[in-house]
Structure formats: C-alpha cells, structure tokens
Scaffold this motif. Sequence first.
Motif, PDB file in Angstrom:
ATOM      1  N   CYS A 101      -4.414  -1.688  26.504  1.00  0.00           N
ATOM      2  CA  CYS A 101      -4.262  -0.234  26.635  1.00  0.00           C
ATOM      3  C   CYS A 101      -5.051   0.317  27.814  1.00  0.00           C
ATOM      4  O   CYS A 101      -4.563   1.186  28.541  1.00  0.00           O
ATOM      5  N   PRO A 152      -7.455   0.664  16.592  1.00  0.00           N
ATOM      6  CA  PRO A 152      -7.184   0.228  17.970  1.00  0.00           C
ATOM      7  C   PRO A 152      -5.725   0.370  18.386  1.00  0.00           C
ATOM      8  O   PRO A 152      -5.433   0.679  19.544  1.00  0.00           O
ATOM      9  N   GLY A 162      -7.302  -5.279  17.538  1.00  0.00           N
ATOM     10  CA  GLY A 162      -8.675  -5.582  17.924  1.00  0.00           C
ATOM     11  C   GLY A 162      -8.848  -5.449  19.423  1.00  0.00           C
ATOM     12  O   GLY A 162      -8.198  -4.625  20.080  1.00  0.00           O
ATOM     13  N   LEU A 163      -9.688  -6.306  19.977  1.00  0.00           N
ATOM     14  CA  LEU A 163     -10.036  -6.232  21.388  1.00  0.00           C
ATOM     15  C   LEU A 163      -8.810  -6.376  22.288  1.00  0.00           C
ATOM     16  O   LEU A 163      -8.675  -5.661  23.284  1.00  0.00           O
ATOM     17  N   SER A 193     -15.224  -2.549  14.941  1.00  0.00           N
ATOM     18  CA  SER A 193     -15.102  -2.722  16.392  1.00  0.00           C
ATOM     19  C   SER A 193     -13.802  -2.102  16.897  1.00  0.00           C
ATOM     20  O   SER A 193     -12.729  -2.293  16.301  1.00  0.00           O
ATOM     21  N   HIS A 194     -13.941  -1.336  18.001  1.00  0.00           N
ATOM     22  CA  HIS A 194     -12.800  -0.797  18.744  1.00  0.00           C
ATOM     23  C   HIS A 194     -12.019   0.285  17.998  1.00  0.00           C
ATOM     24  O   HIS A 194     -10.943   0.671  18.443  1.00  0.00           O
ATOM     25  N   TRP A 195     -12.549   0.797  16.893  1.00  0.00           N
ATOM     26  CA  TRP A 195     -11.932   1.948  16.241  1.00  0.00           C
ATOM     27  C   TRP A 195     -12.399   3.210  16.966  1.00  0.00           C
ATOM     28  O   TRP A 195     -13.576   3.383  17.255  1.00  0.00           O
ATOM     29  N   ARG A 217     -12.286   4.576  29.866  1.00  0.00           N
ATOM     30  CA  ARG A 217     -12.359   4.095  28.482  1.00  0.00           C
ATOM     31  C   ARG A 217     -12.621   5.214  27.482  1.00  0.00           C
ATOM     32  O   ARG A 217     -12.810   4.948  26.295  1.00  0.00           O
ATOM     33  N   GLY A 223     -10.602  -8.246  15.224  1.00  0.00           N
ATOM     34  CA  GLY A 223     -10.329  -7.038  14.472  1.00  0.00           C
ATOM     35  C   GLY A 223      -9.534  -7.342  13.210  1.00  0.00           C
ATOM     36  O   GLY A 223      -9.501  -8.472  12.715  1.00  0.00           O
ATOM     37  N   CYS A 238      -4.514   3.415  20.458  1.00  0.00           N
ATOM     38  CA  CYS A 238      -5.054   3.649  21.804  1.00  0.00           C
ATOM     39  C   CYS A 238      -4.050   4.262  22.780  1.00  0.00           C
ATOM     40  O   CYS A 238      -4.374   5.234  23.467  1.00  0.00           O
ATOM     41  N   VAL A 268      -6.828  -3.116  22.649  1.00  0.00           N
ATOM     42  CA  VAL A 268      -7.522  -2.097  23.435  1.00  0.00           C
ATOM     43  C   VAL A 268      -7.559  -2.489  24.904  1.00  0.00           C
ATOM     44  O   VAL A 268      -7.365  -1.647  25.792  1.00  0.00           O
ATOM     45  N   TYR A 284     -14.477   4.699  21.741  1.00  0.00           N
ATOM     46  CA  TYR A 284     -14.680   3.568  20.845  1.00  0.00           C
ATOM     47  C   TYR A 284     -15.929   2.809  21.263  1.00  0.00           C
ATOM     48  O   TYR A 284     -16.396   2.886  22.404  1.00  0.00           O
TER      49      TYR A 284
END
Length: 541
Positions: free
Chosen positions: A534, A426, A527-528, A496-498, A444, A521, A429, A531, A405
């Motif tokens: 995770c 996200p 969203g953040l 973002s973060h996909w 990551r 997100g 994850c 993640v 991501y």
Amino acid sequence: MSSNGDAIRRANVSKKRIPRKTAVNGDASRRKDSRRVRRIREERNRRVALIFVASFMFFAAVAFLYLRPKKKHYGSDTERYVRAKALRDAALTGTGDKIGDRKRKIGGGNGSGKPGLRKVKGPNDMRYLDPRQLPPLPGQANEPYYGKGRKGGFHGKGDDEWKSDAKSNNGNLGVDYTKHKYEYPELIFKPPKDGTYPPLEKMSAVFETWGQDDLDSPPETLREVLQHFDYQDPEQLKAATKYRNLELPFKVYNVPEVEAANSKWTDDYLAAHFNGNNDDGAPQSNGACQQSVDNFFAFHRPPLWSEDLLGPPPSLDLDWTYDQWARHSVYADEVSLPVTKKHYYWQSGVRREERLQDRSHWTFVSRDLPSFSNPKPTFFGFNPPEQKGIQCRFGERGVTAATHYDGGRNMIAMITGAKRYILSPPIACPKLGIVTSRKHPSYRHSMLNFGRVTLLDKEGASLEMSDREKEWLKIAADAPTLSTVLKAGEVLYVPSHWFHYIVSLQKSAQCNTRSGIHEEGNRNFGGLDVVEECIKDDDEA
C-alpha cells in the motif's frame, strides 16, 4: 737504488695528490646534494600548487552551487503543479479565488509573515487541506515531492486569550467518560479464526452513530465491540494472551499498576517531575507541547515540510511547561472548548535504554509502570529486546490525531481520562489516504480528518475543501473500521500495522510500549506485506 731524498720527495708528492682527489670528490657530492634538494623543492612546490588549484576549484564549485538560482521541483509536470497550487490557494484563503487573484503571503496562512497556521475565521469555519498534502487519487499519476522545510521545526508562542475566561469557570466537566455507561460483548475465550472478530463496519456508519466532535452528546449507552478481559482473572488473562498471539485487538482492565498510577498522576505530581522539583529521587522527565489552530493534529517531519509547497505546517512547537498545558486542558474541559479553537498537546517519552539501568535512575513513568519498563518479559512488554521505550501522550478535550500505524505490537495504557480509538486493519490501508511518497513530510501517515465523512452527503453543508479531499473522504467512508473508548485503568492491545485514529474525549494521559513487529499479522486482516504494498514508494515509479 733510490736515495732517501727521492723517497722523501715521492712521499711528499703522494701526500699532495690525496687532498686534490678528495676535494674533487667533495665538489661532486655537493653538486649531487644540491640537485637532490632542488628536485625536492620543485616537487614540493608542484604539490602545493596542485593543492591550491584543487582547493580553489572545490570552493568555486561550492560557491556556484550555493549562489546559483534554485530550480524548484513541484511534481512530475508543470500543468499538475499549477492546478494543485490553484486548489491550495483556494483552500487556504477559504474562497474560490483563482490563482493570481489574491497575492499569497509568505510564511503561512496567518498573514503575519511568520511561520504559523491558517486562522479559523468563525465558529463554523473549518481548516481544509492543501491538496498536495494528500496522495494522488487511485489511478492518478504519481506526484514526487522535493520540498525542504526547517531542521529546527516550526515554533509558536501560544496565546493568553483563554486565561481571562478560565478565571470565571465553574469547574464542571461536561461528560465524564470514565463514568459513562458502557455495554460490553459476551466473553469469548476461544478467539474466532474466521474473520468475524473484531466486528467491523464502514467508517461512515461509525461516525453516523456518534459524530467525532459530538463530545457533549454521546449515545446514552456506548456499545463496545472489543473483548474486555479482567487482568487479575487467570482464565481471562489466558484468553487475552490467545487474542494477542493471533494479532487481534482487545482490552484488559483491573490492572493494579495502572490504577495506582491513576491515583498518583495528579497535575502537581506530573508538574514536579517535568519541572525537576520532585522529592522522590527520580530524574527529571522531559516533555514538549504542540499547538494546532483547531482540534486536528497530523504527523509531519518539519525538515521536509515546505511552507511554499504545502502551506502552513499542521502544528507548531511551543515552549510551554507542563503546568501551562495542564491549566489550558482543565479550561478546555470546563468550557467545552469548541473544535475551531486552538488546541494543545503534551508529549513525553522514556528511552529504551532506561529499562537496563539501575532502578534508581528510572524516571517516574518507568517506576509507576514497571510492567512496561521491565527488562524481563511481562504481559504488556512481552518482547523486551524489541522494546523501543515508552511513549506518553497527554491530550486535552477534542484533540484528534490523524490515522497512522505502528510496526510494533502496541500496548496502550490509559492512566487518566478517556480517548476514543478508531481502528482499521492493515487491509484497509488503500482506503485511508496514506501518503506514499517517501520524501513527503507525512510519509506513511494520513492527513485526512475522518470526522468529515458524514458531511459529504448532507444537504446545506458548506464544504470548501478541494475535490481531492472530498474524493479521498468518499473512499475512506467505506473503510472497515471499529470504534472503542479506552478509559482510565484500561489497556488496549493494537496489533502490528493496525491503523488508529484517536480522539481525546477529555483531559487524559496515556502511555504505550511496543514489543517488536509481527510481520505475518492475522490471516484475515493482513500484515506487513499488505501495508508495504500500500505504501510502496512511488517517487521512482
């Protein structure tokens, strides 16, 4: 009354006493100065001695630390290390040999004693993962990583085996995905907010519909699920902006500068700019080539990749020029290069500072994609202060990049050819096998080859992978996923973060730019915070 003679005598006596007193005072002063000089010398000698002793002790300590036998750290306990090493040896040798049955050759899996990649033995053979390249399964104990690799990376030379075959090809392209038949969904100008867009399905279903490596036999019609907007239609562009603001993926087409670049970016044009012999005044661009033993490429940080602990690195750096890469990429298309053959990947980039320079100093990428490099906001680069430059990836048929991501909001323009993107939100994850040890070289990122999820339940499938890889693939098979083909002239927005997993369907060129992080997100897809939870560092747990 004294006489003149007495006065003269007293005067003479006084004259004689004065020098005697002065001489006494002078001797005392000299003795005092001598003592002071002696004290200064003694102090200086003491300081020199202290410096000498301290220096000796410092260098002795350094020598001791450097020369003492190194204690290797393999994880949280010896038993788990031995078990993982046995699994690794079995995976790398392609047998069920137990640890100690076969002596491992230093330097990788190629048997040469030099850094390299495990050789693929036959057309149906697969390269499986060392179990320690993957994180522990859910519920298992943490496995801290302490390995060290090479600061300068791992280097190879490529090979010339393919050149003789290339001379006899007929110049045909198997499937041209830029001209394939696609079916797009009906336009929805108001983005749904209930989580029904984009429609997601299990990863196993995605690859059952169209296998990852079935590049010569795609479905007759590829059904797209992402909204597909005309960039030059004001109403559609307005709708695309709404999707972007809600952190939902979509695609746009009919982008003039991308279509112009498609016509301009011939191999001769690109080679001239990468070799520095272009005639348009643009500065020379830099690029680098990487090689994998098969079609799978996974991110890793060479300074942390220990061959002793993890086996051969996922890829090697080559000193190929763009010309060499392009010739092999054309050859790969023409002969439908098998996935078990060596594959090559070309990368280039534009520094973030370039957009602030005078345009006469812009490289060809910035010149040809001005909406990506513009210091002022555009639809594609809508947050210039957070722009991290432009990254360009040139893939050949079959090259598959492991899932990862990007924190930044990502606009990806396909200049030539086509790539297949496998996207997961996200919230997926925990199911993707993301490495969570901060010191691991693939932190990551995931090392999983998702295309194998369809093999797990197939009768007669010869799978020599470790139990850990099998279990992670079973988990990944259930991850929410979508598949989309991005072809020349189109731009894909990845929020973002996909997570995105990429298969190059044919010789292709793609460039992307990012516009800062969107922390919240989308409320339906995470969203953040999702993640970060995770991938939280488990080394200290």
